[in-house]
Design an enzyme around this catalytic site. Structure first.
Site, PDB file in Angstrom:
ATOM      1  N   GLU A   1       0.865  -1.189   0.000  1.00  0.00           N
ATOM      2  CA  GLU A   1       0.000   0.000   0.000  1.00  0.00           C
ATOM      3  C   GLU A   1       0.894   1.229   0.000  1.00  0.00           C
ATOM      4  O   GLU A   1       1.947   1.257   0.627  1.00  0.00           O
ATOM      5  CB  GLU A   1      -0.899  -0.036   1.244  1.00  0.00           C
ATOM      6  CG  GLU A   1      -1.917   1.068   1.336  1.00  0.00           C
ATOM      7  CD  GLU A   1      -1.347   2.337   1.963  1.00  0.00           C
ATOM      8  OE1 GLU A   1      -1.815   3.428   1.576  1.00  0.00           O
ATOM      9  OE2 GLU A   1      -0.431   2.236   2.811  1.00  0.00           O
TER      10      GLU A   1
ATOM     11  N   ASP B   1      -7.348   4.439  -8.530  1.00  0.00           N
ATOM     12  CA  ASP B   1      -8.765   4.101  -8.359  1.00  0.00           C
ATOM     13  C   ASP B   1      -9.564   5.374  -8.089  1.00  0.00           C
ATOM     14  O   ASP B   1      -9.300   6.078  -7.115  1.00  0.00           O
ATOM     15  CB  ASP B   1      -8.917   3.133  -7.182  1.00  0.00           C
ATOM     16  CG  ASP B   1     -10.303   2.513  -7.092  1.00  0.00           C
ATOM     17  OD1 ASP B   1     -11.264   3.147  -7.586  1.00  0.00           O
ATOM     18  OD2 ASP B   1     -10.427   1.418  -6.530  1.00  0.00           O
TER      19      ASP B   1
ATOM     20  N   ASP C   1      -8.320   9.770 -15.655  1.00  0.00           N
ATOM     21  CA  ASP C   1      -9.332   9.906 -16.702  1.00  0.00           C
ATOM     22  C   ASP C   1     -10.662  10.358 -16.116  1.00  0.00           C
ATOM     23  O   ASP C   1     -11.617  10.585 -16.856  1.00  0.00           O
ATOM     24  CB  ASP C   1      -9.552   8.564 -17.393  1.00  0.00           C
ATOM     25  CG  ASP C   1     -10.201   7.546 -16.455  1.00  0.00           C
ATOM     26  OD1 ASP C   1      -9.572   7.234 -15.421  1.00  0.00           O
ATOM     27  OD2 ASP C   1     -11.329   7.112 -16.718  1.00  0.00           O
TER      28      ASP C   1
ATOM     29  N   LYS D   1     -18.247   6.581  -6.735  1.00  0.00           N
ATOM     30  CA  LYS D   1     -19.446   6.928  -5.963  1.00  0.00           C
ATOM     31  C   LYS D   1     -19.132   8.046  -4.977  1.00  0.00           C
ATOM     32  O   LYS D   1     -18.098   8.037  -4.311  1.00  0.00           O
ATOM     33  CB  LYS D   1     -19.960   5.697  -5.219  1.00  0.00           C
ATOM     34  CG  LYS D   1     -20.509   4.612  -6.144  1.00  0.00           C
ATOM     35  CD  LYS D   1     -21.059   3.436  -5.366  1.00  0.00           C
ATOM     36  CE  LYS D   1     -21.601   2.374  -6.313  1.00  0.00           C
ATOM     37  NZ  LYS D   1     -22.121   1.189  -5.584  1.00  0.00           N
TER      38      LYS D   1
END
Length: 207
Positions: free
Chosen positions: A90, A113, A149, A117
């Protein structure tokens, strides 16, 4: 998060349990070249092209996903690249424990990532607090690259960066650009662009 485990046999893969805190990166690479970090190497296509372009830079490529680390290792092994080491970890923990402060000449973060939401956006890796955390590990003149993106992720980061006084925008007066000649496109970037999406590129330097 549960992952299917792939045993990675590569001279360029480093297991966390075998690394000291912090590691002797000069000893690992066998030279005194500058050190750069890619956070989230995916399948390794961006890292391969960038490492080939910069043979005098040592690259550490990390990813949380075992499968991505395996694909990255296979890619760089096939091309005989010797200036990349891959680690599964991580990001914040790895930087804290394995990167000496004031040692990085560049950090690359491509298409992390986006947690699309709204209720999950607090989980996004890159924000002002995380970038300020990274500054302690970078040398003066170091490059910080970010690309996404995802529209609101790009705009959020683009609006946060000018408030970090230790960084200087290399695209000024633009906060971001949708084209970055000379910057390699990852598999994911090419996929998103083929779908008609725009990439938000940012490039800053540590003052």
């Amino acid at each position: 998060m549960t992952q299917s485990f792939i045993h990675i046999e590569s001279p360029n893969y480093l297991r966390l349990q075998d690394l000291s805190t912090p590691p002797d990166w000069q000893g690992i690479f066998g030279n005194h070249n500058r050190l750069a970090l890619e956070i989230g190497c995916g399948v390794g296509d961006f890292m391969l092209k960038t490492a080939l372009d910069q043979p005098d830079t040592n690259f550490v490529a990390i990813d949380f996903y075992n499968k991505g680390c395996d694909k990255t290792c296979r890619r760089i092994d096939r091309h005989g690249v010797s200036n990349v080491r891959v680690v599964r970890d991580e990001a914040r923990a790895f930087v804290t424990e394995r990167i000496p402060k004031g040692s990085l000449s560049a950090i690359y973060i491509n298409c992390p990532d986006p947690w699309p939401k709204k209720r999950h956006r607090k989980r996004r890796l890159v924000n002002r607090e995380f970038i300020e955390f990274l500054l302690d590990y970078m040398v003066p003149g170091a490059d910080f690259f970010f690309a996404t993106d995802f529209d609101d992720y790009g705009i959020d980061v683009a609006n946060a960066l000018p408030g970090i006084t230790a960084l200087e925008n290399q695209f000024g007066p633009d906060l971001y650009r949708h084209e970055f000649p000379g910057y390699h496109l990852s598999k994911y970037m090419r996929k998103f662009m083929a779908e008609g999406k725009q990439i938000y590129f940012m490039h800053y330097k540590v003052k």
